[in-house]
Enzyme design. Sequence first.
Site, PDB file in Angstrom:
ATOM      1  NE  ARG A   1       4.499   1.607  -0.394  1.00  0.00           N
ATOM      2  CZ  ARG A   1       5.591   1.215   0.230  1.00  0.00           C
ATOM      3  NH1 ARG A   1       6.766   1.429  -0.307  1.00  0.00           N
ATOM      4  NH2 ARG A   1       5.529   0.618   1.401  1.00  0.00           N
TER       5      ARG A   1
ATOM      6  CE  LYS B   1      10.580  -2.591  -7.191  1.00  0.00           C
ATOM      7  NZ  LYS B   1      11.168  -3.558  -8.146  1.00  0.00           N
TER       8      LYS B   1
ATOM      9  CG  ASN C   1       1.980   0.109   4.010  1.00  0.00           C
ATOM     10  OD1 ASN C   1       1.643  -1.030   3.716  1.00  0.00           O
ATOM     11  ND2 ASN C   1       3.213   0.554   3.883  1.00  0.00           N
ATOM     12  N   GLY C   2      -0.037  -1.865   6.169  1.00  0.00           N
ATOM     13  CA  GLY C   2       0.423  -2.839   7.155  1.00  0.00           C
ATOM     14  C   GLY C   2      -0.722  -3.732   7.591  1.00  0.00           C
TER      15      GLY C   2
ATOM     16  CD1 TRP D   1      -0.647  -5.893  -3.845  1.00  0.00           C
ATOM     17  CD2 TRP D   1      -0.395  -6.700  -1.773  1.00  0.00           C
ATOM     18  NE1 TRP D   1      -0.289  -7.216  -3.953  1.00  0.00           N
ATOM     19  CE2 TRP D   1      -0.126  -7.736  -2.696  1.00  0.00           C
ATOM     20  CE3 TRP D   1      -0.304  -6.979  -0.425  1.00  0.00           C
ATOM     21  CZ2 TRP D   1       0.234  -9.023  -2.310  1.00  0.00           C
ATOM     22  CZ3 TRP D   1       0.061  -8.258  -0.032  1.00  0.00           C
ATOM     23  CH2 TRP D   1       0.322  -9.269  -0.975  1.00  0.00           C
TER      24      TRP D   1
ATOM     25  CG  HIS E   1      18.275 -36.686 -12.228  1.00  0.00           C
ATOM     26  ND1 HIS E   1      18.717 -37.992 -12.113  1.00  0.00           N
ATOM     27  CD2 HIS E   1      19.378 -35.926 -12.394  1.00  0.00           C
ATOM     28  CE1 HIS E   1      20.040 -38.001 -12.175  1.00  0.00           C
ATOM     29  NE2 HIS E   1      20.468 -36.766 -12.356  1.00  0.00           N
TER      30      HIS E   1
ATOM     31  CB  CYS F   1      -0.955   0.093   1.190  1.00  0.00           C
ATOM     32  SG  CYS F   1      -2.036  -1.309   1.350  1.00  0.00           S
TER      33      CYS F   1
ATOM     34  CD  GLU G   1      15.524 -12.720 -11.458  1.00  0.00           C
ATOM     35  OE1 GLU G   1      15.072 -13.369 -10.513  1.00  0.00           O
ATOM     36  OE2 GLU G   1      15.165 -11.552 -11.701  1.00  0.00           O
TER      37      GLU G   1
ATOM     38  CD  GLU H   1       8.367 -10.911 -10.790  1.00  0.00           C
ATOM     39  OE1 GLU H   1       9.434 -10.742 -11.426  1.00  0.00           O
ATOM     40  OE2 GLU H   1       8.092 -10.283  -9.766  1.00  0.00           O
TER      41      GLU H   1
ATOM     42  CE  LYS I   1      12.039 -10.163 -12.938  1.00  0.00           C
ATOM     43  NZ  LYS I   1      12.890 -10.284 -11.798  1.00  0.00           N
TER      44      LYS I   1
HETATM   45  O1  M6R Z   1      12.506  -5.924  -1.843  1.00  0.00           O
HETATM   46  P1  M6R Z   1      13.000  -7.327  -1.850  1.00  0.00           P
HETATM   47  O2  M6R Z   1      14.258  -7.507  -2.627  1.00  0.00           O
HETATM   48  O3  M6R Z   1      13.172  -7.878  -0.461  1.00  0.00           O
HETATM   49  O4  M6R Z   1      11.867  -8.156  -2.543  1.00  0.00           O
HETATM   50  C1  M6R Z   1      11.920  -9.539  -2.630  1.00  0.00           C
HETATM   51  C2  M6R Z   1      10.910 -10.061  -3.630  1.00  0.00           C
HETATM   52  O5  M6R Z   1       9.611  -9.733  -3.225  1.00  0.00           O
HETATM   53  C3  M6R Z   1      11.155  -9.494  -5.027  1.00  0.00           C
HETATM   54  O6  M6R Z   1      12.445  -9.777  -5.468  1.00  0.00           O
HETATM   55  C4  M6R Z   1      10.143 -10.073  -6.032  1.00  0.00           C
HETATM   56  O7  M6R Z   1      10.393 -11.428  -6.223  1.00  0.00           O
HETATM   57  C5  M6R Z   1      10.229  -9.281  -7.331  1.00  0.00           C
HETATM   58  N1  M6R Z   1       8.923  -8.968  -7.803  1.00  0.00           N
HETATM   59  C6  M6R Z   1      10.980  -9.989  -8.387  1.00  0.00           C
HETATM   60  O8  M6R Z   1      10.945  -9.351  -9.623  1.00  0.00           O
END
Ligand code: M6R
Length: 607
Positions: free
Chosen positions: A27, A602, A98-99, A74, A503, A2, A480, A487, A484
């Site tokens: 956020r 984020k 937020n929280g 969020w 395997h 948020c 990774e 996501e 990506k």
């Molecule tokens: O802010 P952080 O690096 O702690 O965040 C960790 C993950 O939430 C973050 O890397 C998430 O996986 C991203 N959306 C990846 O692109």
Amino acid sequence: MCGIVGYVGPKQATPILLGGLRRLEYRGYDSAGVAVVGSRGAQVLRCRGKLAGLEAMVQREMPEGTLGIGHTRWATHGRPSEANAHPHKVGSVSVVHNGIIENYLPLRARLETSGRKFSSETDTEIVAHLIDESLLGGAPSLVEALRVALRQVHGAYALVAISDKHPGEIVAAKNASPLVLGLGKGETFLASDVPAILEHTREVVFLDEGDVVQVTADGATITDVEGKPRQRPARSIEWDAAAAEKGGYPHFMLKEIHEQPRAITDTLRGRLLLEDRDADLEGFEVDVRNLRRVLIIACGTSYHAGLVGKFMIEGTARVPVEVDLASEFRYRDPVVGAGDLVIAISQSGETADTLAAVKEARARGARVLAISNVVDSAIPRSSNGVLYTHAGPEIGVASTKCFTAQLAALSLIAIHLGRRTGKLAPDAAAKLVEELALTPTKMTEALEALGDMKQLAREYRYAKDFLFLGRGTNYPIALEGALKLKEISYIHAEGYAAGEMKHGPIALVDDGVPVVVLAPQGPGYEKVLSNLAEVRARNGEIIGVGTKGDQQLANLCDRVLSIPDAPALLQPFLTVLPLQLMSYAIAVAKGNDVDQPRNLAKSVTVE
Ligand code: M6R
């Protein structure tokens, strides 16, 4: 999660709040809302979904007033809906949050028993009721009413409240969720993050745990929950608002992909010591004689950086390195203590799981070094030391430049430890330092040569599944690459260690599954080619990522994405680039919202 923004001053609040929310939308974007105090009290406008919906409402009817609060959500407690959107108004009180208020259920039961009616499913509405109850019960001021409420709630919060009965002030509190105060001339701001207010002021105060703030146009008074004054220094922010904008690119993510050479240069600047063949950790001392082990904890993309860090640190310092998901570490009764160096990696510095893992590690006697991109965020503040990445604000939800900047920070740690354990000989150190210094140039070269990948995206956008294979330092890059793609393209993807294919996962290969094989020249190259041949024999469509000019690889692949040559430890800086660009191009080709993919936010400040 948020985003919160608040304003009090001489100007109309609504445009300022909307501008701030626009910069905080990364956020969360399940709903948005503002409350602006006018002559007849606070007018609240809220809508489900992205900020654009709220902007359209404001076009039709702009709330007038020079004090207000805003929120982009969020969802945690309560599904995304207008009723659950913030601000929540109860009586004269409007609140954004937020929280998570952890004890909201017993509080809600108590408030309902006393006759209060709730209009949302959120934990936040509790706080509005508590403040309203306290004001009606005779609290002498809005800030005192907030304190009464805070004494009853447990959890993580950045809370901002206003009241129709106190039209010139905003009150706020912070505990475990970020909140920044902006000090202007005759106007004052509150926000979850600096970019939201940077076009108005550069003078900011990063609020700390337990701070309670009373804000007027003339400034702010900071106290604790008992009303004891607290001093917080103001600091001047050097980067400008334009740095947080798209800079001519269609999306933040593409801009941030192209900013990587600069982000690495800035992260290495002053710390990579070419003449000394060493790296400076800015005063963070490691007693290597008593260093039993290094433990890296992180989530998501930062975890993948940690997996590369294991190769780097074990390779140079010959100290055992374990890498753990923060969300698993903290609940496992972990074996950790004095003699362990814990490296906590977090782009945002606010990830709840990583923060909790840091606290756990410290409570058990370990020293913690944070790697973060956000100055004064919770994880650096909770650690013994911090090595900041200088990537600049990362707005795209999919992390790109912060990932490679984290790799740069980990390389510095690896060189520093290697020199101090004596396992990285001066010549080898000189070579590594030299190669690292060349990395940003090689990244620029790679990005230019790779181009926009539109053609590739057109061909693969309908794929249902993707596989990513890599070995050694490129195994984390396979993970990774898959993350990506998932996501932002919403395509199912898996990353595997190439040697593991036989395997089990090889059963997934058929002519409808593109397989991305990371095969730059170096250790394991021949073995990866064998794995690639196994895929090819099963009609898999192969996209190779390889060293420029590698004809042998080209002959085995349907398509090759080339990168410059680099030593194995530094290859991830380069092999990740085509994967970022490919995911981006496919997401664009599919018409997806690249910078704000569905269901994600984020920074993940809930567990
Ligand atoms: O802010 P952080 O690096 O702690 O965040 C960790 C993950 O939430 C973050 O890397 C998430 O996986 C991203 N959306 C990846 O692109």
